[in-house]
Design an enzyme around this catalytic site. Structure first.
Site, PDB file in Angstrom:
ATOM      1  N   ARG A  15      32.945   2.940  -6.797  1.00 44.91           N
ATOM      2  CA  ARG A  15      33.500   4.294  -6.790  1.00 44.91           C
ATOM      3  C   ARG A  15      33.913   4.698  -5.378  1.00 44.91           C
ATOM      4  O   ARG A  15      33.486   4.112  -4.390  1.00 44.91           O
ATOM      5  CB  ARG A  15      32.474   5.287  -7.325  1.00 44.91           C
ATOM      6  N   LYS A  75      27.263   7.475  -3.265  1.00 45.47           N
ATOM      7  CA  LYS A  75      25.840   7.127  -3.290  1.00 45.47           C
ATOM      8  C   LYS A  75      25.176   7.455  -1.963  1.00 45.47           C
ATOM      9  O   LYS A  75      25.825   7.646  -0.944  1.00 45.47           O
ATOM     10  CB  LYS A  75      25.672   5.636  -3.600  1.00 45.47           C
ATOM     11  N   TYR A  94      25.359  12.114  -3.391  1.00 46.95           N
ATOM     12  CA  TYR A  94      24.089  11.988  -4.113  1.00 46.95           C
ATOM     13  C   TYR A  94      23.054  11.429  -3.144  1.00 46.95           C
ATOM     14  O   TYR A  94      23.296  10.427  -2.474  1.00 46.95           O
ATOM     15  CB  TYR A  94      24.218  11.020  -5.292  1.00 46.95           C
ATOM     16  N   HIS A  96      19.146  11.883  -3.954  1.00 43.34           N
ATOM     17  CA  HIS A  96      17.937  11.545  -4.729  1.00 43.34           C
ATOM     18  C   HIS A  96      16.767  11.232  -3.779  1.00 43.34           C
ATOM     19  O   HIS A  96      16.085  10.220  -3.901  1.00 43.34           O
ATOM     20  CB  HIS A  96      18.193  10.364  -5.675  1.00 43.34           C
ATOM     21  N   GLU A 118      23.142  16.320  -6.492  1.00 45.80           N
ATOM     22  CA  GLU A 118      22.275  16.456  -7.671  1.00 45.80           C
ATOM     23  C   GLU A 118      21.469  17.743  -7.706  1.00 45.80           C
ATOM     24  O   GLU A 118      20.864  18.064  -8.737  1.00 45.80           O
ATOM     25  CB  GLU A 118      21.343  15.239  -7.805  1.00 45.80           C
ATOM     26  N   ASP A 270      17.143   6.297 -10.513  1.00 47.96           N
ATOM     27  CA  ASP A 270      17.416   6.772  -9.161  1.00 47.96           C
ATOM     28  C   ASP A 270      16.579   8.001  -8.801  1.00 47.96           C
ATOM     29  O   ASP A 270      16.628   8.477  -7.663  1.00 47.96           O
ATOM     30  CB  ASP A 270      18.904   7.028  -8.928  1.00 47.96           C
TER      31      ASP A 270
END
Length: 370
Positions: A15, A75, A94, A96, A118, A270
């Site tokens: 991506r 990511k 993101y 996490h 997120e 994740d």
């Protein structure tokens, strides 16, 4: 503002955080966009497509981080990126954090501003930047689960939808949120016998209304989960606690209740995973077996369908990215509570409770910064 789009370097992550159309919108708002060479290639976007819209191409990841005031990613940064992130640099991606302490500590040490997709949250508690990837991951969970139920891949050898005269596979979905709903819809569409579990009776009522007849709803509890594990062929973990570690709904001892060749797909990996025996895997090596139970725990599932995922993600993130670029993160987060809830770490201070509680770190109220 100077915006940098580095190429994703996580294993098999294809991506990209910004499409050429997204770059054009930011440039129209008066910002400079720098894209690392070939960053969009995995999603089907060439360097020329970016330059045609006014973006500039940089040769490597180091120059992209060095140039940018705001980094837009997909990511979380991995270890080789930690040292590239600068003090006061805004990183919008993101993260996490609650599932990985080394990343959390590295971002604290970088003194950057970490705004996590997120945990951006609307007044109705929905998570607008998690929804598109949750939709992709929920549907993919069934696509991958159906594949790994095949005998050559060490599954039970069951066709998800069955055939006339033969019962279909039984699919158990743990969690009735976006991921679980999409997984249940996909499994039902393929003809499986589906059960979806949640702890909210109101959510189960809603799901019972919208789901087809081959989807059953069931209240989630340890007793009920144990009761169902032995009779189901594919189990999808779809539990999310925003910004915090996922609870273990399937524990190690429960594996012995399952039939050999049962497939577990943990979409919550994740966030630490809701299956105790879950550990992050990659698209390169997606599965492993414990006690004859096949585990699929790829931490970036949507990365396998990058064209769909990139378009879905940027549809959601672009308005927020434009607001951050136009106003700067302090003003944007001060005026938009959705963005403010996305702030996790600011200049070395943890400002999100789920992250501070995960690693027993000092918590600082975000209101002191915006």
């Amino acid at each position: 503002m100077i915006i940098g789009v580095p190429k994703e370097i996580k294993n098999n992550e294809n991506r990209v955080a910004l499409t050429p159309a997204g770059a054009k919108e930011l440039i129209k708002n008066g910002h400079e966009v720098f894209v690392q060479s070939t960053a969009g290639l995995g999603s089907g976007f060439s360097d020329n497509q970016y330059t045609e819209e006014g973006a500039q191409i940089l040769p490597d990841i180091e120059s992209t981080y060095a140039k940018a005031e705001m980094i837009i990613k997909v990511k979380e940064p991995i270890e080789k990126e930690y040292s590239l992130i600068k003090e006061n640099q805004l990183v919008f991606t993101y993260f996490h954090f609650a599932s990985y302490e080394p990343l959390t500590k590295a971002m604290i040490e970088s003194k950057s501003v970490c705004l996590a997709y997120e945990t951006v949250e609307k007044p109705d508690r929905s998570l607008p930047l998690l929804v598109p990837m949750s939709e992709v991951a929920g549907r993919m969970a069934i696509q991958e689960g159906a594949k790994y139920l095949e005998k050559p891949l060490q599954g039970r050898g069951i066709l998800l939808g069955g055939v006339p005269g033969v019962r279909p596979a039984k699919v158990l979905v743990l969690g009735g949120g976006i991921v679980g709903t999409q997984a249940a819809k996909m499994a039902a569409g393929l003809g499986a016998d589906v059960t979806i579990m949640d702890i909210s009776l109101a959510r189960l009522r809603y799901l019972a209304d919208i789901m087809p007849a081959n989807v059953n709803t069931y209240m989630s509890s340890e007793y009920n989960i144990r009761e169902l594990l032995g009779s189901h062929d594919l189990i999808v973990g779809a539990v999310l606690i925003p910004g915090a570690k996922a609870p273990h709904l399937v524990t190690r001892d429960m594996l012995k209740l399952m039939k050999p060749g049962t497939v577990l797909v943990d979409v919550a990996v994740d966030q630490g995973g809701c299956i105790e025996t879950c550990k992050p895997t990659t698209h390169e090596n997606p599965t492993y077996i414990i006690d004859d139970i096949l585990h699929y725990c790829v931490a970036n599932m949507p990365g396998a369908v990058p064209y769909t995922s990139t378009l879905a993600l940027t549809n959601a993130t672009l308005p927020y990215a434009i607001e951050l670029a136009n106003k700067g993160w302090k003003k944007a987060c001060g005026e938009n509570n959705e963005l403010k809830l996305g702030l996790n770490i600011i200049n070395g201070d943890v400002v999100y409770k789920g992250v501070s509680e995960a690693f027993d770190l000092p918590y600082h109220a975000v209101e002191n910064y915006v």
